[in-house]
Design a protein around this motif. Structure first.
Motif, PDB file in Angstrom:
ATOM      1  N   VAL A   1      48.064  39.812  40.165  1.00  0.00           N
ATOM      2  CA  VAL A   1      48.352  38.551  39.471  1.00  0.00           C
ATOM      3  C   VAL A   1      47.291  37.511  39.799  1.00  0.00           C
ATOM      4  O   VAL A   1      46.807  36.792  38.911  1.00  0.00           O
ATOM      5  CB  VAL A   1      49.751  38.027  39.861  1.00  0.00           C
ATOM      6  CG1 VAL A   1      49.975  36.616  39.298  1.00  0.00           C
ATOM      7  CG2 VAL A   1      50.834  38.971  39.362  1.00  0.00           C
ATOM      8  N   LYS A   2      46.910  37.443  41.039  1.00  0.00           N
ATOM      9  CA  LYS A   2      45.875  36.499  41.475  1.00  0.00           C
ATOM     10  C   LYS A   2      44.568  36.743  40.716  1.00  0.00           C
ATOM     11  O   LYS A   2      43.903  35.802  40.264  1.00  0.00           O
ATOM     12  CB  LYS A   2      45.662  36.642  42.983  1.00  0.00           C
ATOM     13  CG  LYS A   2      44.629  35.695  43.593  1.00  0.00           C
ATOM     14  CD  LYS A   2      44.528  35.924  45.089  1.00  0.00           C
ATOM     15  CE  LYS A   2      43.419  35.081  45.710  1.00  0.00           C
ATOM     16  NZ  LYS A   2      43.765  33.642  45.726  1.00  0.00           N
ATOM     17  N   GLU A   3      44.212  38.010  40.574  1.00  0.00           N
ATOM     18  CA  GLU A   3      42.988  38.367  39.838  1.00  0.00           C
ATOM     19  C   GLU A   3      43.106  37.990  38.367  1.00  0.00           C
ATOM     20  O   GLU A   3      42.152  37.478  37.761  1.00  0.00           O
ATOM     21  CB  GLU A   3      42.747  39.875  39.987  1.00  0.00           C
ATOM     22  CG  GLU A   3      41.460  40.366  39.349  1.00  0.00           C
ATOM     23  CD  GLU A   3      41.240  41.854  39.560  1.00  0.00           C
ATOM     24  OE1 GLU A   3      40.483  42.454  38.776  1.00  0.00           O
ATOM     25  OE2 GLU A   3      41.843  42.424  40.500  1.00  0.00           O
ATOM     26  N   PHE A   4      44.278  38.229  37.773  1.00  0.00           N
ATOM     27  CA  PHE A   4      44.503  37.877  36.377  1.00  0.00           C
ATOM     28  C   PHE A   4      44.368  36.372  36.175  1.00  0.00           C
ATOM     29  O   PHE A   4      43.698  35.908  35.237  1.00  0.00           O
ATOM     30  CB  PHE A   4      45.892  38.344  35.948  1.00  0.00           C
ATOM     31  CG  PHE A   4      46.301  37.902  34.568  1.00  0.00           C
ATOM     32  CD1 PHE A   4      45.921  38.628  33.451  1.00  0.00           C
ATOM     33  CD2 PHE A   4      47.064  36.744  34.372  1.00  0.00           C
ATOM     34  CE1 PHE A   4      46.293  38.225  32.172  1.00  0.00           C
ATOM     35  CE2 PHE A   4      47.440  36.331  33.107  1.00  0.00           C
ATOM     36  CZ  PHE A   4      47.051  37.074  32.002  1.00  0.00           C
ATOM     37  N   LEU A   5      44.982  35.582  37.044  1.00  0.00           N
ATOM     38  CA  LEU A   5      44.913  34.134  36.919  1.00  0.00           C
ATOM     39  C   LEU A   5      43.486  33.621  37.116  1.00  0.00           C
ATOM     40  O   LEU A   5      43.042  32.697  36.424  1.00  0.00           O
ATOM     41  CB  LEU A   5      45.856  33.477  37.928  1.00  0.00           C
ATOM     42  CG  LEU A   5      47.350  33.576  37.613  1.00  0.00           C
ATOM     43  CD1 LEU A   5      48.177  33.073  38.788  1.00  0.00           C
ATOM     44  CD2 LEU A   5      47.703  32.799  36.350  1.00  0.00           C
ATOM     45  N   ALA A   6      42.772  34.217  38.055  1.00  0.00           N
ATOM     46  CA  ALA A   6      41.386  33.800  38.301  1.00  0.00           C
ATOM     47  C   ALA A   6      40.535  33.998  37.053  1.00  0.00           C
ATOM     48  O   ALA A   6      39.668  33.171  36.737  1.00  0.00           O
ATOM     49  CB  ALA A   6      40.812  34.578  39.478  1.00  0.00           C
ATOM     50  N   ALA A   7      40.775  35.087  36.331  1.00  0.00           N
ATOM     51  CA  ALA A   7      40.028  35.355  35.100  1.00  0.00           C
ATOM     52  C   ALA A   7      40.337  34.329  34.020  1.00  0.00           C
ATOM     53  O   ALA A   7      39.546  34.131  33.092  1.00  0.00           O
ATOM     54  CB  ALA A   7      40.348  36.758  34.599  1.00  0.00           C
ATOM     55  N   GLN A   8      41.497  33.651  34.139  1.00  0.00           N
ATOM     56  CA  GLN A   8      41.881  32.605  33.185  1.00  0.00           C
ATOM     57  C   GLN A   8      41.456  31.214  33.655  1.00  0.00           C
ATOM     58  O   GLN A   8      41.734  30.221  32.988  1.00  0.00           O
ATOM     59  CB  GLN A   8      43.401  32.622  32.990  1.00  0.00           C
ATOM     60  CG  GLN A   8      43.987  33.971  32.669  1.00  0.00           C
ATOM     61  CD  GLN A   8      43.537  34.509  31.338  1.00  0.00           C
ATOM     62  OE1 GLN A   8      43.524  33.776  30.344  1.00  0.00           O
ATOM     63  NE2 GLN A   8      43.156  35.768  31.298  1.00  0.00           N
TER      64      GLN A   8
END
Length: 491
Positions: A67-74
């Motif tokens: 989730v952290k990686e997904f949010l960082a990409a956003q």
């Protein structure tokens, strides 16, 4: 001739393009956002976060790193706070203007056990079949978590100017008591979760048989969970020479006396509002008069209503249920002791000790001591000669969240547009959620799962074949985003 056809074709496309509706620069592609949340939910389900009690009881961090990686990409930063190795809790924050205190969206990512042999699909597959996403946690509570993450990603990309911060907390350990999840964050990282109010699980948006939103149940309160063991001593020895007292027989005698025992009825503020709201609904035609009287606090009407259905009874009184019994050490040895666990769910505001005192007297035990687990364990073996209660789990007594609150008004406003025929109903949950840890310190919490569900899928929570509608996840993204915008305002 070929050139003329090319020119005419380009002119035709230009004219058609001028007549098509154009998406404004700031408009949101809701279908795309919904599809992203569906994919995210599938990935969440595929990570096994089955919870069990204790420091080593979960793998939430594995999921939260993705989730952290997904949010960082956003474009949104987040932090993971581990209460123990693998037991993570994620905080993401969208910065508003600071004119108002932050709001928080809360969801848990741990799940209960599943029995694969009883499922139609692999419970960790996240498979889409028949318009549903299947898997453990699809509704409870990875569905809400996925929608919350997608909303935060949308805020990060769109950058709307808001009057308050929006916090997302994804926590673990909810299914095993919350000590390593929400309670840990409240006690050890209070600055991260300091907010004006919280939107969490616990309520639901219900679909009727036609798939239309008919009822919206907004959770404002919950009962107080307790596990207390009644311990009774016996007289050990060889079973070939029976002697009394026999601990198992004594426990059986107590339970026999308690068979018809119930705590007195009580009408909490939330349930008074609840019965007032549902009294005039068609399905309650036979209960209307009683419900209206209960809504006004009439105890005699509450007594009469409670006997009509188990679900009425469960919200109108503290419930006391024996759930587990243990006694003896071998088949050929007289039992040195026996015990029975009582699962006690208190109405908010009621106290455990008076309930235990009444329970002991009705069971024919008179006044008996009450110990914590630690206190009982410290007693010398030769001093354990009399019956006693042992408090294994002592619940959090959290007050009702008020019905005259901005969250309630915001939900009412959105429903007037999105589902004008739906009835909004306050509810007290007979189960337990992480909201209790924050209500205890004065933060209002409101439970409303953003994904509309029919009765068939609601019955799969903590059951086999848990699933949520693909269309409901997509709808839920827009619902929760609009709710956030309504509650945060624009600067």
């Amino acid at each position: 001739m070929g050139l003329n056809l090319q020119v005419l074709s380009l002119l035709f496309l230009f004219l058609v393009g001028c007549t098509l509706p154009q998406r404004p620069a700031g408009e949101i592609a809701w279908k795309k956002e919904g599809e992203s949340a569906v994919t995210l939910l599938q990935k969440m389900i595929q990570i096994d976060t089955t919870s069990s009690p204790g420091a080593r009881g979960g793998r939430e961090t594995v999921l939260l790193l993705q989730v952290k990686e997904f949010l960082a990409a956003q474009g949104m930063e987040s932090q993971i706070f581990e209460s123990a190795p693998g037991r993570g809790n994620l905080i993401a924050r969208y910065r508003g203007g600071g004119k108002k205190k932050p709001m928080m969206i809360m969801a848990h990512v741990d799940v209960v056990n599943s029995e694969p042999s009883m499922w139609e699909t692999d419970p960790l597959s996240g498979e889409i079949r028949g318009g549903f996403i299947w898997g453990r946690g699809a509704i409870d509570d990875k569905g809400m978590a996925a929608v919350g993450v997608q909303v935060m990603a949308l805020l990060a990309r769109k950058q709307p100017p808001l009057e308050r911060d929006v916090i997302l907390m994804l926590n673990g350990d909810e299914e095993s008591g919350g000590v390593y999840g929400a309670k840990y964050m409240r006690d050890h990282h209070p600055q991260e979760v300091d907010c004006a109010f919280i939107v969490n699980e616990g309520g639901r948006i219900s679909l009727d048989a036609k798939g239309q939103i008919s009822r919206v149940f907004l959770q404002c309160s919950e009962k107080v969970y307790n596990d207390v063991r009644l311990w009774v001593p016996g007289r050990s020895g060889h079973s070939s020479v029976p002697v009394l007292p026999n601990a198992i027989l004594d426990i059986a005698e107590v339970l026999s006396r308690l068979k018809g025992y119930q705590a007195p009825v009580g009408v909490t503020p939330t349930m008074a509002n609840h019965f007032t709201a549902i009294a005039s609904l068609p399905e309650n035609e036979g209960f209307r008069s009683l419900m209206e009287r209960v809504g006004k606090g009439d105890s005699s009407a509450a007594e009469r209503l409670a006997v009509l259905r188990p679900n009425f009874n469960a919200v109108l009184r503290t419930t006391i249920v024996p759930t587990k019994i243990k006694g003896g050490i071998r088949v050929n040895v007289l039992p040195p002791s026996a015990e029975v666990n009582f699962n006690i769910r208190l109405l908010p505001g009621e106290r455990l000790l008076p309930i235990l005192s009444s329970l002991a007297k009705k069971g024919g035990l008179g006044d008996i001591p009450v110990y914590t687990e630690k206190e009982f364990s410290a007693l010398p073996a030769d001093s354990r000669k009399d019956p006693c209660f042992i408090m294994e789990t002592k619940g959090v007594d959290a007050p009702d969240s008020p019905w005259d609150h901005s969250v309630v008004k915001a939900v009412e406003k959105l429903l007037s547009v999105k589902a004008p025929e739906a009835v909004l109903v306050p509810v007290m949950l007979t189960g337990a959620t992480d909201s209790r840890f924050f209500r205890e310190i004065g933060i209002p919490c409101y439970g409303i799962h953003p994904c509309p569900s029919g009765l068939a899928e609601l019955r799969t929570i903590h059951n086999h074949n848990e699933r949520v509608r693909v269309s409901s996840v997509e709808w839920g993204v827009r619902w929760l985003y609009d709710l956030v915008i309504e509650l945060t305002g624009r600067t």
